[in-house]
Scaffold this motif. Structure first.
Motif, PDB file in Angstrom:
ATOM      1  N   PRO A   1     -24.817  -8.345  40.512  1.00  0.00           N
ATOM      2  CA  PRO A   1     -24.786  -7.428  41.866  1.00  0.00           C
ATOM      3  C   PRO A   1     -25.276  -8.555  42.941  1.00  0.00           C
ATOM      4  O   PRO A   1     -24.534  -8.253  44.142  1.00  0.00           O
TER       5      PRO A   1
ATOM      6  N   ASN B   1     -19.330  -2.521  42.978  1.00  0.00           N
ATOM      7  CA  ASN B   1     -20.634  -3.187  42.873  1.00  0.00           C
ATOM      8  C   ASN B   1     -21.716  -1.616  42.940  1.00  0.00           C
ATOM      9  O   ASN B   1     -22.950  -1.892  42.367  1.00  0.00           O
TER      10      ASN B   1
ATOM     11  N   TYR C   1     -21.837   0.276  40.204  1.00  0.00           N
ATOM     12  CA  TYR C   1     -22.581  -0.279  38.939  1.00  0.00           C
ATOM     13  C   TYR C   1     -23.897  -0.235  39.154  1.00  0.00           C
ATOM     14  O   TYR C   1     -24.870   0.221  38.138  1.00  0.00           O
ATOM     15  N   LEU C   2     -24.741  -0.638  40.196  1.00  0.00           N
ATOM     16  CA  LEU C   2     -26.105  -0.286  40.825  1.00  0.00           C
ATOM     17  C   LEU C   2     -26.336   0.981  40.368  1.00  0.00           C
ATOM     18  O   LEU C   2     -27.664   1.338  40.114  1.00  0.00           O
TER      19      LEU C   2
END
Ligand SMILES: [Fe+2]
Ligand SMILES: [Fe+2]
Length: 179
Positions: free
Chosen positions: A36, A100, A103-104
């Protein structure tokens, strides 16, 4: 120097970043793990350097001046394609930011989207740059006098000068807004 000189130099740096992005994408795919922090760096590069600074000079100076001229159908067609490609680049970058963030937040499917967005950008930019370098920038210079070219080059430098101030003014304004 012709006004396309600095833009062609910028293409070389964009190509180098694309190579870095390519290698990082392979690593993320193999390791089944996103990066990330790198994605944030890549997004900042694309948005600030490739889009605002570089595409900005293309669209706000070169294309703007070309629109005042009578240009060939072929050049008109390429210019329209380039504008569309800039839009597509922005769209994919937006998708990458969103993936992203997912994902985080722990979304396991986000890695696949991140890899796909990065691969699309890695594939798209070199072709876009080649089109400009080999089929557009130099041929369209013939529509401009030396004085017109000099004025565009000067405007490009002034455009660049304002960017760092704009970027950090926006950062402060965003902070102020979000408290
Ligand atoms: Fe472009
Ligand atoms: Fe370009």
């Amino acid at each position: 120097m012709m006004p396309i000189g600095p833009m062609m130099i910028e293409h070389r740096l964009i190509e180098r970043m694309i190579k870095v992005m390519d290698a990082k994408t392979v690593k993320m795919k193999k390791g089944r793990k996103a990066d990330p922090a790198f994605i944030e760096t890549a997004v900042d590069f694309i948005r600030t350097y490739a889009d605002r600074c570089h595409h900005g000079k293309e669209e706000d100076i070169l294309f703007r001046e070309l629109k005042k001229k009578t240009i060939s159908q072929e050049h008109q067609k390429i210019m329209e394609e380039l504008i569309e490609e800039h839009k597509e680049g922005r769209r994919i970058t937006g998708k990458l930011v969103e993936a992203n963030e997912r994902y985080l937040a722990g979304d396991s499917k986000a890695l696949e989207d991140i890899v796909q967005c990065l691969q699309t950008l890695v594939d798209f930019y070199p072709r876009h740059i080649e089109k400009e370098d080999k089929h557009f920038f130099i041929p369209v210079m013939k529509y401009f006098s030396k004085d017109e070219q000099d004025a565009m080059l000067k405007e490009g430098y002034e455009f660049d000068q304002g960017l760092i101030h704009e970027k950090y003014r926006h950062a402060v304004e965003r902070g102020e807004k979000n408290g």
